[in-house]
Design a protein around this motif. Sequence first.
Motif, PDB file in Angstrom:
ATOM      1  N   LYS A 162      10.077  81.761 -21.263  1.00 22.17           N
ATOM      2  CA  LYS A 162       9.984  83.044 -20.688  1.00 22.17           C
ATOM      3  C   LYS A 162      10.892  84.175 -20.973  1.00 22.17           C
ATOM      4  O   LYS A 162      10.459  85.164 -21.126  1.00 22.17           O
ATOM      5  N   THR A 163      12.055  83.852 -21.588  1.00 18.32           N
ATOM      6  CA  THR A 163      13.091  84.881 -21.889  1.00 18.32           C
ATOM      7  C   THR A 163      12.489  85.558 -23.203  1.00 18.32           C
ATOM      8  O   THR A 163      12.858  86.710 -23.497  1.00 18.32           O
ATOM      9  N   LYS A 164      11.735  84.621 -23.921  1.00 18.54           N
ATOM     10  CA  LYS A 164      11.291  85.282 -25.187  1.00 18.54           C
ATOM     11  C   LYS A 164       9.672  85.766 -25.035  1.00 18.54           C
ATOM     12  O   LYS A 164       9.358  86.222 -25.905  1.00 18.54           O
ATOM     13  N   GLY A 165       9.197  86.050 -23.781  1.00 19.66           N
ATOM     14  CA  GLY A 165       7.980  86.401 -23.494  1.00 19.66           C
ATOM     15  C   GLY A 165       6.948  85.572 -23.441  1.00 19.66           C
ATOM     16  O   GLY A 165       5.672  86.075 -23.100  1.00 19.66           O
ATOM     17  N   GLY A 166       7.244  84.332 -23.400  1.00 21.60           N
ATOM     18  CA  GLY A 166       6.108  83.431 -23.352  1.00 21.60           C
ATOM     19  C   GLY A 166       5.727  82.761 -21.880  1.00 21.60           C
ATOM     20  O   GLY A 166       6.535  83.385 -20.962  1.00 21.60           O
ATOM     21  N   GLU A 167       4.822  82.101 -21.618  1.00 26.75           N
ATOM     22  CA  GLU A 167       4.386  81.667 -20.434  1.00 26.75           C
ATOM     23  C   GLU A 167       4.565  80.081 -20.538  1.00 26.75           C
ATOM     24  O   GLU A 167       4.231  79.379 -21.382  1.00 26.75           O
ATOM     25  N   ALA A 168       5.336  79.562 -19.353  1.00 22.02           N
ATOM     26  CA  ALA A 168       5.481  78.023 -19.456  1.00 22.02           C
ATOM     27  C   ALA A 168       5.828  77.681 -17.801  1.00 22.02           C
ATOM     28  O   ALA A 168       6.075  78.534 -16.937  1.00 22.02           O
ATOM     29  N   ILE A 169       5.328  76.581 -17.584  1.00 25.47           N
ATOM     30  CA  ILE A 169       5.623  76.064 -16.205  1.00 25.47           C
ATOM     31  C   ILE A 169       6.221  74.582 -16.444  1.00 25.47           C
ATOM     32  O   ILE A 169       5.825  73.820 -17.572  1.00 25.47           O
ATOM     33  N   ALA A 170       6.864  74.075 -15.567  1.00 23.77           N
ATOM     34  CA  ALA A 170       7.487  72.440 -15.726  1.00 23.77           C
ATOM     35  C   ALA A 170       6.620  71.720 -14.636  1.00 23.77           C
ATOM     36  O   ALA A 170       6.585  72.084 -13.538  1.00 23.77           O
ATOM     37  N   LEU A 171       6.322  70.439 -14.966  1.00 25.03           N
ATOM     38  CA  LEU A 171       5.493  69.813 -14.210  1.00 25.03           C
ATOM     39  C   LEU A 171       6.134  68.265 -14.254  1.00 25.03           C
ATOM     40  O   LEU A 171       6.420  67.523 -15.418  1.00 25.03           O
ATOM     41  N   GLN A 172       6.313  67.446 -13.244  1.00 22.35           N
ATOM     42  CA  GLN A 172       7.025  66.203 -13.117  1.00 22.35           C
ATOM     43  C   GLN A 172       5.872  65.158 -12.867  1.00 22.35           C
ATOM     44  O   GLN A 172       4.906  65.571 -12.214  1.00 22.35           O
ATOM     45  N   ALA A 173       5.932  64.040 -13.617  1.00 18.62           N
ATOM     46  CA  ALA A 173       4.832  62.997 -13.533  1.00 18.62           C
ATOM     47  C   ALA A 173       5.548  61.839 -14.266  1.00 18.62           C
ATOM     48  O   ALA A 173       6.160  61.977 -15.365  1.00 18.62           O
ATOM     49  N   ASN A 174       5.165  60.547 -13.394  1.00 21.72           N
ATOM     50  CA  ASN A 174       5.776  59.272 -14.203  1.00 21.72           C
ATOM     51  C   ASN A 174       4.372  58.938 -14.866  1.00 21.72           C
ATOM     52  O   ASN A 174       3.521  58.387 -14.290  1.00 21.72           O
ATOM     53  N   LEU A 175       4.386  59.068 -16.170  1.00 20.77           N
ATOM     54  CA  LEU A 175       3.378  58.739 -17.069  1.00 20.77           C
ATOM     55  C   LEU A 175       2.920  57.142 -17.186  1.00 20.77           C
ATOM     56  O   LEU A 175       1.808  56.997 -17.717  1.00 20.77           O
ATOM     57  N   SER A 176       3.545  56.405 -16.502  1.00 20.77           N
ATOM     58  CA  SER A 176       3.322  54.932 -16.495  1.00 20.77           C
ATOM     59  C   SER A 176       2.309  54.547 -15.410  1.00 20.77           C
ATOM     60  O   SER A 176       1.813  53.550 -15.151  1.00 20.77           O
ATOM     61  N   HIS A 177       1.942  55.845 -14.572  1.00 26.28           N
ATOM     62  CA  HIS A 177       1.043  55.505 -13.381  1.00 26.28           C
ATOM     63  C   HIS A 177      -0.224  56.479 -13.695  1.00 26.28           C
ATOM     64  O   HIS A 177       0.043  57.797 -13.732  1.00 26.28           O
ATOM     65  N   PRO A 178      -1.411  55.669 -14.215  1.00 22.77           N
ATOM     66  CA  PRO A 178      -2.614  56.807 -14.492  1.00 22.77           C
ATOM     67  C   PRO A 178      -2.777  57.670 -13.414  1.00 22.77           C
ATOM     68  O   PRO A 178      -3.339  58.793 -13.651  1.00 22.77           O
ATOM     69  N   ASP A 179      -2.740  57.511 -12.275  1.00 18.56           N
ATOM     70  CA  ASP A 179      -2.793  58.581 -11.220  1.00 18.56           C
ATOM     71  C   ASP A 179      -1.820  59.720 -11.285  1.00 18.56           C
ATOM     72  O   ASP A 179      -2.425  60.915 -11.049  1.00 18.56           O
ATOM     73  N   GLU A 180      -0.637  59.602 -11.674  1.00 18.21           N
ATOM     74  CA  GLU A 180       0.110  60.835 -11.822  1.00 18.21           C
ATOM     75  C   GLU A 180      -0.280  61.491 -13.204  1.00 18.21           C
ATOM     76  O   GLU A 180      -0.180  62.802 -13.267  1.00 18.21           O
ATOM     77  N   VAL A 181      -0.595  60.779 -14.133  1.00 19.43           N
ATOM     78  CA  VAL A 181      -1.261  61.518 -15.456  1.00 19.43           C
ATOM     79  C   VAL A 181      -2.478  62.400 -15.025  1.00 19.43           C
ATOM     80  O   VAL A 181      -2.144  63.534 -15.461  1.00 19.43           O
ATOM     81  N   THR A 182      -3.293  61.974 -14.082  1.00 16.86           N
ATOM     82  CA  THR A 182      -4.253  62.857 -13.795  1.00 16.86           C
ATOM     83  C   THR A 182      -3.844  63.819 -12.874  1.00 16.86           C
ATOM     84  O   THR A 182      -4.385  64.959 -13.134  1.00 16.86           O
ATOM     85  N   LYS A 183      -2.958  63.716 -12.035  1.00 16.08           N
ATOM     86  CA  LYS A 183      -2.427  64.749 -11.258  1.00 16.08           C
ATOM     87  C   LYS A 183      -1.962  65.802 -12.361  1.00 16.08           C
ATOM     88  O   LYS A 183      -1.841  66.982 -12.092  1.00 16.08           O
ATOM     89  N   LEU A 184      -0.814  65.538 -13.170  1.00 17.76           N
ATOM     90  CA  LEU A 184      -0.510  66.241 -14.327  1.00 17.76           C
ATOM     91  C   LEU A 184      -1.404  67.286 -14.754  1.00 17.76           C
ATOM     92  O   LEU A 184      -1.291  68.420 -14.852  1.00 17.76           O
TER      93      LEU A 184
END
Length: 155
Positions: free
Chosen positions: A53-75
């Motif tokens: 963002k400091t360099k003018g870009g767009e970004a967000i942070a999202l958490q997920a435990n990727l070993s759980h497919p339902d969390e992958v879908t949520k991500l």
Amino acid sequence: MARQLEGKVAIVTGGSGGIGSAICERLAEEGAKIVVHYGGHADSANETVNAIKTKGGEAIALQANLSHPDEVTKLFDEAQQQFGSLDILVNKAGTGVGGSVAETDEAAFDKVFGLNAKGTFFCMKEAAKRLNQNGRIVNISSGLVVRPMPGYSLY
């Protein structure tokens, strides 16, 4: 100078540190909107987002435990809610557990294969259903795949 990824959206798993963070920042420099995925390092993920963002870009942070497919879908659901589409998936998240084969337990096995194999696969599966036309999936590993080291047989 034209930015080659202007308007594209990228999810970078393991984007909260090291090479993953550098990938996020480089894709953002090329114009992509970035989803910085993290497993457990929210502070590092937010530092990467702030650097973008400091360099003018767009970004967000999202958490997920990727070993759980339902969390992958949520991500992926949350990424699309924020940015509306998906063009790039970079699978960089990974983990390793050192130790001898004789001392490796099931929990260590589940940790490594849950993220490195299962998580990568289910991220690819989810991306395959959602990527825009001409989208890309990039899978990254480490040198241990081609140059094994003693004590990392599980990896």
